[in-house]
Design a protein around this motif. Sequence first.
Motif, PDB file in Angstrom:
ATOM      1  N   ASP A  86      32.152  37.101  39.513  1.00  0.00           N
ATOM      2  CA  ASP A  86      32.451  37.102  38.072  1.00  0.00           C
ATOM      3  C   ASP A  86      32.359  35.697  37.495  1.00  0.00           C
ATOM      4  O   ASP A  86      31.851  35.490  36.398  1.00  0.00           O
ATOM      5  CB  ASP A  86      33.847  37.681  37.800  1.00  0.00           C
TER       6      ASP A  86
ATOM      7  N   TRP B 290      35.888  37.742  42.461  1.00  0.00           N
ATOM      8  CA  TRP B 290      36.193  36.719  41.462  1.00  0.00           C
ATOM      9  C   TRP B 290      35.069  35.683  41.403  1.00  0.00           C
ATOM     10  O   TRP B 290      34.662  35.268  40.315  1.00  0.00           O
ATOM     11  CB  TRP B 290      37.524  36.043  41.782  1.00  0.00           C
TER      12      TRP B 290
ATOM     13  N   VAL C 296      40.206  35.509  33.915  1.00  0.00           N
ATOM     14  CA  VAL C 296      41.044  35.902  35.040  1.00  0.00           C
ATOM     15  C   VAL C 296      41.197  34.732  36.020  1.00  0.00           C
ATOM     16  O   VAL C 296      40.220  34.065  36.356  1.00  0.00           O
ATOM     17  CB  VAL C 296      40.422  37.116  35.776  1.00  0.00           C
ATOM     18  N   ASP C 297      42.436  34.481  36.443  1.00  0.00           N
ATOM     19  CA  ASP C 297      42.676  33.456  37.463  1.00  0.00           C
ATOM     20  C   ASP C 297      42.178  33.955  38.809  1.00  0.00           C
ATOM     21  O   ASP C 297      42.126  35.172  39.050  1.00  0.00           O
ATOM     22  CB  ASP C 297      44.170  33.154  37.574  1.00  0.00           C
TER      23      ASP C 297
ATOM     24  N   LEU D  49      35.479  32.957  31.962  1.00  0.00           N
ATOM     25  CA  LEU D  49      36.198  33.964  32.739  1.00  0.00           C
ATOM     26  C   LEU D  49      37.697  33.796  32.500  1.00  0.00           C
ATOM     27  O   LEU D  49      38.266  32.737  32.730  1.00  0.00           O
ATOM     28  CB  LEU D  49      35.884  33.817  34.239  1.00  0.00           C
TER      29      LEU D  49
END
Length: 194
Positions: free
Chosen positions: A107, A104, A117-118, A115
Motif C-alpha cells: 500500500d 502495508w 494507515v500506520d 497512506l
Amino acid sequence: MPTARAVRTACGERAAQEVPVMPLPDARAHRPATALPCVMAITVIAPADLVVAESDGITIQLGGVQLDAQGWDGQAGMRVHLHGLRGPETMRRDEDFHAAREAWCRDFQQHGQDLAVDPPQMPGVAVLDRVQVVVSDDVGTDYRLLAGQVAGDGTDWEASWVHGPFPPAHASRLHLTFTLDGEPTGSDCTVLLD
C-alpha cells in the motif's frame, strides 16, 4: 559486545537455573574502589523456571540482569532483560504480523506518504509492554525507569528495561518485582550484590 556470564539461580528447593549477567569492563567505575566490582560472581534468586509473568497467553521469562547499563540520558543503571517463550502462539502472531507488514508495504509503495494507515505493530509489543519491573534495594534507593526497548526486527519477543541510578556501594541486594498491567505477578527476584 560484552561476553555473557552465567550465574546460578534458585528458588527454594527447586533446581538451579542459569541466568546471563553481562558486566561491561567499566562496571567498577560506578562503585568506589572499596566495593566489590560487578565482574565478581553475582547470585540471582529467581523462580526456578525463570517465569515472571503470563501476558496475553505468552509466557514471559527473565532473560538476565545487566548491572552496568545506561539510560538514554547516559545515566548509569541496571538493565533487566525479558523474553517471551516461542511456541505455536508466537509463531501464529509472527505470521499474521509479517502478512500485515507486507500488505502495508504494498500500500505504501502504491500511495506513498498519502497512506493514512500506520504500519502494523509488532506482536511482541502488545504482550511485553504490559510486563514491567519495579526495582528496590536493601538501603531504600529510589530507582526510576530510565529507558526501555520492546520488540524489534531480530528481537521480536524480547524487552529490556533500564532503571537507575546504579546501585550504591553499600547496597547488598536488589529486589525485582514483576508486574502485569501494574499488578504484581507474584514472581520476584533478588540480585545479591556482594
